[in-house]
Design a protein around this motif. Structure first.
Motif, short mmCIF file in Angstrom:
data_model
loop_
_atom_site.label_atom_id
_atom_site.label_comp_id
_atom_site.label_asym_id
_atom_site.label_seq_id
_atom_site.Cartn_x
_atom_site.Cartn_y
_atom_site.Cartn_z
N PRO A 187 0.83 -1.22 0.00
CA PRO A 187 0.00 0.00 0.00
C PRO A 187 0.86 1.26 0.00
O PRO A 187 1.91 1.32 0.64
N SER A 188 0.39 2.26 -0.73
CA SER A 188 1.04 3.57 -0.69
C SER A 188 0.52 4.34 0.52
O SER A 188 -0.47 3.93 1.15
N GLN A 189 1.15 5.45 0.84
CA GLN A 189 0.66 6.26 1.95
C GLN A 189 -0.73 6.81 1.64
O GLN A 189 -1.58 6.92 2.53
N ALA A 190 -0.97 7.11 0.35
CA ALA A 190 -2.31 7.58 -0.06
C ALA A 190 -3.34 6.48 0.16
O ALA A 190 -4.47 6.76 0.61
N ASP A 191 -2.99 5.23 -0.14
CA ASP A 191 -3.90 4.10 0.11
C ASP A 191 -4.26 4.02 1.58
O ASP A 191 -5.43 3.84 1.95
N ILE A 192 -3.26 4.17 2.43
CA ILE A 192 -3.47 4.08 3.88
C ILE A 192 -4.36 5.22 4.38
O ILE A 192 -5.32 5.02 5.12
N ASN A 197 -9.74 7.22 6.23
CA ASN A 197 -10.86 8.15 6.05
C ASN A 197 -12.16 7.40 5.85
O ASN A 197 -13.20 7.74 6.45
N LEU A 198 -12.12 6.37 4.99
CA LEU A 198 -13.32 5.58 4.74
C LEU A 198 -13.74 4.81 6.00
O LEU A 198 -14.93 4.74 6.31
N TYR A 199 -12.78 4.26 6.72
CA TYR A 199 -13.08 3.51 7.94
C TYR A 199 -13.84 4.36 8.95
O TYR A 199 -14.88 3.94 9.49
N HIS A 200 -13.36 5.58 9.19
CA HIS A 200 -13.99 6.45 10.18
C HIS A 200 -15.32 7.00 9.69
O HIS A 200 -16.29 7.10 10.47
N MET A 205 -21.48 6.33 10.23
CA MET A 205 -22.78 6.06 9.61
C MET A 205 -23.30 4.66 9.96
O MET A 205 -24.27 4.19 9.37
N GLY A 206 -22.66 3.99 10.93
CA GLY A 206 -23.11 2.68 11.35
C GLY A 206 -22.71 1.56 10.41
O GLY A 206 -23.28 0.46 10.45
N LEU A 207 -21.70 1.81 9.58
CA LEU A 207 -21.21 0.81 8.64
C LEU A 207 -19.85 0.29 9.09
O LEU A 207 -19.09 1.00 9.74
N THR A 208 -19.54 -0.93 8.73
CA THR A 208 -18.26 -1.53 9.09
C THR A 208 -17.42 -1.74 7.84
O THR A 208 -17.88 -2.35 6.87
N LEU A 209 -16.21 -1.22 7.85
CA LEU A 209 -15.25 -1.52 6.78
C LEU A 209 -14.43 -2.72 7.27
O LEU A 209 -13.57 -2.58 8.13
N HIS A 210 -14.74 -3.89 6.73
CA HIS A 210 -14.05 -5.09 7.18
C HIS A 210 -12.58 -5.09 6.81
O HIS A 210 -11.72 -5.49 7.61
N ASP A 211 -12.28 -4.65 5.60
CA ASP A 211 -10.90 -4.71 5.16
C ASP A 211 -10.74 -3.92 3.86
O ASP A 211 -11.73 -3.54 3.21
N GLY A 227 -2.62 -3.96 10.54
CA GLY A 227 -2.97 -3.14 11.69
C GLY A 227 -3.32 -1.73 11.35
O GLY A 227 -3.25 -0.82 12.20
N LEU A 228 -3.73 -1.49 10.11
CA LEU A 228 -4.01 -0.12 9.65
C LEU A 228 -5.48 0.26 9.73
O LEU A 228 -5.85 1.34 9.31
N LEU A 229 -6.31 -0.64 10.27
CA LEU A 229 -7.74 -0.33 10.43
C LEU A 229 -8.12 -0.32 11.90
O LEU A 229 -9.28 -0.56 12.24
N GLU A 230 -7.18 -0.03 12.75
CA GLU A 230 -7.49 0.04 14.18
C GLU A 230 -8.13 1.39 14.50
O GLU A 230 -7.73 2.41 13.93
#
Length: 230
Positions: A187-192, A197-200, A205-211, A227-230
């Protein structure tokens, strides 16, 4: 009246078909299985060199059936009809993999079927694309959509559009996937940053970003496992 060469090819095709039937394909090399398939697409030509050229160009049977038409047609002896037949093989594989994740429930600690589906669907594309899987509360697949298409090395993620689409579909969870045509799934830093941003935004909105899976010809990366979705 058949020429001597045509008679030789006819005999070779008969022997190869017999070899396939007797062993259920197990006794054949990859190029022989491909050669046999090409018999049905190219009836009056020696397909062995074509099969070998395809494998040399794309590296594997998987690489061939998921290659884009324009690239397939660059191989001597492959025309649009044969390219389409090869792509139909890829489409059949994807349909079977999709049914596995539609039936669910998908176990969150084991994404093998999802990863296989996403990797084969996206890894051999020549431009980056953002690929979204929308899931319900049982993690059954609701929809599988390509929302964005970028350049050779960049795909913009629009968080608002992803959230809006998820809500329209009554989804409760998401899996974000995009491909790296370079073959490197790092992953690039932009990907991370965009993933966070999408995770939060999804969480609000009550949605889960699994991965977020980054797929490439040489493998894949799970941002959750990093460990980038903590």
């Amino acid at each position: 009246m058949a020429t001597k060469l045509q008679e030789q090819q006819k005999g070779h095709r008969h022997r190869l078909r017999k070899k396939f039937q007797q062993s259920k394909g197990k006794a054949l090399e990859d190029y022989e299985v491909l050669e046999l398939f090409l018999f049905f697409c190219i009836p009056y030509k020696d397909t062995k060199p074509i099969a070998k050229d395809l494998l040399k160009t794309f590296g594997s049977l998987e690489g061939i059936v998921f290659a884009e038409e324009v690239r397939l047609c660059e191989v001597e002896g492959i025309g649009p009809k044969t390219a389409l037949a090869l792509q139909v093989c890829g489409a059949l594989i994807l349909r079977q993999l999709r049914k596995r994740i539609e039936r669910g429930p998908t176990q969150l600690n084991s994404w093998e079927h999802v990863i296989d589906y996403c990797r084969l669907s996206d890894a051999y594309k020549t431009k980056e694309e953002a690929h979204i899987l929308f899931l319900n509360k049982k993690n059954h697949l609701i929809a599988d959509e390509i929302l964005f298409s970028g350049t050779i090395d960049q795909t913009p993620f629009d968080v608002r559009d992803i959230i809006k689409r998820a809500l329209n579909l009554n989804a409760t969870a998401l899996i974000l996937v995009h491909n790296h045509p370079s073959g490197d799934a790092t992953p690039s830093q932009a990907d991370i940053n965009e993933t966070r941003n999408l995770y939060h935004a999804a969480k609000m909105m009550g949605l889960t970003l699994h991965d977020h899976f980054i797929v490439a010809k040489n493998g894949y990366t799970s941002l959750r496992n990093l460990g980038l979705l903590e």
